[in-house]
Enzyme design. Structure first.
Site, mmCIF file in Angstrom:
data_model
loop_
_atom_site.group_PDB
_atom_site.id
_atom_site.type_symbol
_atom_site.label_atom_id
_atom_site.label_comp_id
_atom_site.label_asym_id
_atom_site.label_seq_id
_atom_site.Cartn_x
_atom_site.Cartn_y
_atom_site.Cartn_z
ATOM 1 N N LYS A 1 2.653 -8.618 11.945
ATOM 2 C CA LYS A 1 2.491 -7.219 12.366
ATOM 3 C C LYS A 1 3.300 -6.897 13.620
ATOM 4 O O LYS A 1 3.956 -5.843 13.704
ATOM 5 C CB LYS A 1 1.003 -6.965 12.607
ATOM 6 N N PRO B 1 3.352 -2.409 8.523
ATOM 7 C CA PRO B 1 3.392 -3.778 7.983
ATOM 8 C C PRO B 1 3.049 -3.869 6.501
ATOM 9 O O PRO B 1 3.667 -4.634 5.756
ATOM 10 C CB PRO B 1 2.365 -4.518 8.847
ATOM 11 N N ASP B 2 2.066 -3.084 6.065
ATOM 12 C CA ASP B 2 1.697 -3.097 4.646
ATOM 13 C C ASP B 2 2.858 -2.627 3.777
ATOM 14 O O ASP B 2 3.171 -3.212 2.741
ATOM 15 C CB ASP B 2 0.473 -2.207 4.416
ATOM 16 N N THR C 1 -11.182 4.674 -4.991
ATOM 17 C CA THR C 1 -9.748 4.406 -4.844
ATOM 18 C C THR C 1 -8.888 5.307 -5.717
ATOM 19 O O THR C 1 -9.361 5.924 -6.673
ATOM 20 C CB THR C 1 -9.424 2.946 -5.252
ATOM 21 N N HIS D 1 -16.841 -6.926 -9.257
ATOM 22 C CA HIS D 1 -16.082 -5.777 -8.770
ATOM 23 C C HIS D 1 -16.717 -4.441 -9.167
ATOM 24 O O HIS D 1 -16.409 -3.399 -8.574
ATOM 25 C CB HIS D 1 -14.666 -5.850 -9.362
#
Length: 638
Positions: free
Chosen positions: A428, A438-439, A474, A349
C-alpha cells in the site's frame, strides 16, 4: 455468486501500524458507547434501480473484450431490441416493485443465487481462511490445540457478546455514509436448512433487547458431535481455561472410544439428496429432530481436526476442503483447530459476505496481539456442566447415505488446488506514492497476468459493496474493461515506450475506479439484469434473447466469470473461495503497508489452469509494473 468483500470497512480498522498493540484498548476500537450496532439500519435508503440505458451501456462495454467485431454488432442489435421491447416493460415492472420494497433485490438474491443452489455447499459455495495469528504469537506448535481453541473461541464469543448487546460500532464508508449491519445478525446462530428444491435459512440470533436465544456450541471430533455450554448465567463467555476443560473432556472421550458415524458428511452432499436423507432422519426417531435443532441453533461449530497443515496454503486447502466427517457445512460459522495448533474458519456464504467474518477475525487477532497469545486472566475453573454427546438413531439407508455423501464431496474437494502468494517487494505504501488505489493496482495485475499467460482476456468478477442501502450486499465490478486489456497488450508490445504504457495503465486504473464507484451506488449492470431476468422467469415469459446470446455467458454473466476476485482489505485477515468455472481461478487478496498476500485456487481437472503458475505470473507482473511506475516517476522528476 461468490460475494466476499470488506473494502468499505477497513479504512476504519487500518490502525495496526500506528497503535501499540500491547497498550491499546482493542474493545474501544470496535465498540461505541453512544451508538447501537443496528441503530441506523431501518433508516438506510432503499436500494435504487439504475436506468435501463445505463445498465445496457455498461453491459455492452464489458462484452467488448470477449467477442469479435461481428459478434459485438450482433449483441449490440440484440441489446437495442431488448431496450425498446421486452426490456422496457420488464424495467417498468422492476420500478413498480422497487417503489413498494426497500430492497427489491434482497429476497431474489438469497433465493436464486444461494438457496436454489443444488450442488454441495462445500467447497463450492463456502469461503474459508486461516487465522492470521499463525504469523505472530500462535505459530505451529504441537500440544497446544486445546489451549489455543479455548483462547480463540473465548475471543470469538466476546465479539458475539458485543453484537448481542449492540455494542459494535456501526460502520461508515469513507464519505461518512452509514452502512448496513444486517449481516452481523447472521454470522452466529444461523444455519441453512436443506429442502428438495429451495433451501431456507434459520437465524436464531437475537439482540439482548429482542429476547433470549440459544447459548451453546456444537463440537465435532472424530465423527462424533457434542454440545457444550460456553457462557455463564449472566451470558458472559466462559474463560479460556474453562472452555479448554470442556474441549479436553470431548477429545479425551473421542480418543479412548470408537469413532462416530460422521453424520456431518451428509451436509457435503448435493442439496436435494441431503434434504431427502434429512427427512428420513427426522422420521426415524424424534430425538434426531431434536438433535438437528440443537446443532442449527448453536452459536457456532468447533472442529478438532487431526491434520497438521505445514503452511498457509495447506491451511486454506483444509479450511475449504477438509474432512467432511467433522463438519456441518450448513452452519454460518465453523472454527477448525488442527493438531499442530493452527486454525481456520469456514463459513456458509448464503447468509452473509466475508466482511462479517473479517471483522470478527480482525478483532480476535488484535486481542491475541495484545495478550501475546496467552490468557492473562484467572486460571480458576468453575464447576461446569459436562458436555453432552448428540447420539442419532440411524438405519442402513442413512449409513449408506453417509458413505455416498463422502464420495460426492471428496470428488470435488480432492480436485481443488490451493496456493498462497506472499509478495513482499511493495504494498500500500509504495502505491500511494503514485496516487494509486492499491486495490485497483492489484486488479490491473490480475488482468495483465491472465493476458500474459493465456493471450486472451478473462471475464472478471470483483466484489463491490452496496451496504449503504437497506439490507444490501454487493454489486459486480467487471474488472476486465477494454482499457485494461488495451494496457495489457501494450505491456507486451516492445514498440510502445514506457511513458505510453504508464499513461494507458492510468487510463485503465481510472476506468476501474469509476466502475467501483458506480457499483457501490448499485449502478453496475449485473444486479439490474438479474432482476429483469427473474421478472421474465416469474412472469412466465419466453427468455429474452439478451440472456441467451452467447456474449452473455462469454462476458461472465450467469456465474461464468473466469476470474472470481475480491479485495479483503488492509488488515492481516483474508480468505478465499474456489473458482466459479472449471477453467477459472479464485483470487482473493489483502494489501498491507509493504506486502500483498493472495489466495489463488484452481481445479486440478482443468489442464489449462494451474494456481501456482498463475500466482507466479501475478508476482512477475507486480515486479514489472512496479519497476515501470518507479522508473517513469523518476524520469518525470528530472
Amino acid at each position: 455468486m461468490f460475494d466476499a468483500s470488506v473494502w468499505e470497512i477497513l479504512r476504519n480498522l487500518d490502525l495496526q501500524d500506528t497503535v501499540n498493540m500491547e497498550t491499546k484498548d482493542v474493545d474501544a476500537i470496535f465498540t461505541s458507547k453512544t451508538e447501537k450496532t443496528f441503530q441506523f439500519d431501518e433508516q438506510l435508503p432503499s436500494l435504487p434501480v439504475p436506468t435501463l440505458q445505463h445498465t445496457l451501456d455498461r453491459y455492452l462495454d464489458s462484452v467488448k473484450p470477449h467477442v469479435s467485431d461481428d459478434e459485438y454488432r450482433q449483441t449490440e442489435f440484440i441489446v437495442q431490441q431488448f431496450a425498446s421491447g421486452v426490456g422496457k416493460e420488464l424495467h417498468r415492472k422492476l420500478l413498480d416493485k422497487a417503489r413498494t420494497e426497500k430492497n427489491w433485490l434482497e429476497k431474489w438474491w438469497l433465493d436464486y443465487a444461494y438457496m436454489d443452489f443444488r450442488l454441495p455447499l462445500a467447497p463450492l459455495l463456502n469461503f474459508a481462511g486461516p487465522g492470521p495469528y499463525m504469523h505472530h504469537y500462535l505459530p505451529q506448535k504441537d500440544g497446544n490445540q486445546l489451549e489455543r481453541a479455548g483462547l480463540l473461541i473465548y475471543l470469538n464469543l466476546k465479539h458475539w457478546h458485543m453484537i448481542r448487546k449492540e455494542q459494535i460500532r456501526p460502520d461508515k464508508d469513507s464519505k461518512g455514509n452509514r452502512l448496513s449491519m444486517n449481516q452481523f445478525r447472521r454470522l452466529f446462530n444461523t444455519c441453512r436448512i436443506p429442502a428438495p428444491q429451495r433451501d431456507h435459512l434459520k437465524t436464531y440470533f437475537q439482540t439482548e433487547s429482542e429476547g433470549p436465544m440459544p447459548l451453546h456450541l456444537t463440537v465435532f471430533c472424530r465423527g462424533r458431535i457434542f454440545i457444550t455450554k460456553c457462557l455463564d448465567e449472566n451470558e458472559v463467555p466462559l474463560t479460556p481455561p474453562e472452555l479448554q476443560q470442556q474441549f479436553q473432556y470431548i477429545t479425551d472421550k473421542c480418543a479412548n472410544e470408537p469413532e462416530g458415524p460422521g453424520l456431518g458428511a451428509l451436509t457435503g452432499d448435493n442439496r436435494t439428496t441431503w434434504a431427502q436423507i434429512r427427512s428420513r432422519l427426522v422420521a426415524l426417531h424424534p430425538q434426531n429432530f431434536t438433535n438437528l435443532e440443537i446443532i442449527q441453533q448453536s452459536i457456532m461449530c468447533v472442529v478438532f481436526d487431526d491434520n497438521c497443515p505445514a503452511n498457509e496454503t495447506e491451511v486454506f486447502q483444509l479450511g475449504l476442503a477438509g474432512d467432511s466427517t467433522n463438519r456441518w457445512f450448513d452452519k454460518s460459522l465453523t472454527m477448525i483447530f488442527f493438531k499442530n495448533g493452527l486454525a481456520a474458519s469456514n463459513c456458509d456464504h448464503s447468509p452473509m459476505d466475508a466482511m462479517t467474518l473479517v471483522t470478527t477475525t480482525y478483532y480476535v487477532d488484535q486481542c491475541v496481539l495484545k495478550c501475546k497469545g496467552k490468557w492473562q486472566g484467572t486460571k480458576e475453573v468453575r464447576q461446569l456442566e459436562t458436555p453432552r454427546e448428540l447420539v442419532f438413531k440411524l438405519d442402513d439407508v442413512i449409513e449408506r447415505g453417509i458413505v455416498q455423501a463422502k464420495r460426492v464431496y471428496n470428488e470435488i474437494a480432492n480436485n481443488l488446488q490451493s496456493h498462497v502468494v506472499n509478495y513482499n517487494k511493495y504494498g500500500k505504501k509504495f502505491l500511494r506514492q503514485f496516487k494509486l488505489h492499491p486495490d485497483t493496482h492489484v486488479q490491473m495485475m490480475l488482468q495483465y497476468a491472465f493476458y500474459k499467460l493465456y493471450k486472451k482476456p478473462a471475464p472478471t468478477y470483483q466484489t463491490g459493496t452496496t451496504r449503504k442501502y437497506y439490507n444490501a450486499r454487493t454489486e459486480t465490478v467487471r474488472s476486465c474493461s477494454p482499457e485494461a486489456i488495451e494496457w495489457a497488450k501494450a505491456m507486451l508490445n516492445p514498440d510502445i515506450n514506457n511513458r505510453t504504457k504508464v499513461a494507458l495503465y492510468r487510463q485503465a486504473a481510472d476506468k476501474h475506479n469509476k466502475l467501483m464507484a458506480e457499483a457501490t451506488e448499485n449502478q453496475g449492470c449485473d444486479r439490474h439484469l438479474f432482476g429483469l431476468q427473474i421478472l421474465a422467469v416469474e412472469g412466465g415469459l419466453p427468455m429474452p434473447q439478451i440472456f441467451t446470446d452467447p456474449a452473455y455467458t462469454k462476458s461472465g454473466s450467469g456465474g461464468n466469470f473466469v476470474l472470481s476476485t475480491s479485495f479483503v482489505g488492509y488488515t492481516p485477515v483474508y480468505g478465499g473461495v474456489v473458482p466459479m468455472v472449471e477453467h477459472g481461478y479464485g483470487t482473493f487478496y489483502k494489501i498491507e503497508q509493504d506486502c500483498i498476500s493472495m489466495f489463488v485456487s484452481a481445479w486440478k481437472s482443468c489442464s489449462q489452469t494451474n494456481a501456482v503458475e498463475f500466482g507466479n505470473m501475478i508476482q512477475e507482473c507486480l515486479n514489472e509494473t512496479g519497476a515501470l511506475l518507479a522508473e517513469t516517476e523518476k524520469l518525470a522528476r528530472l
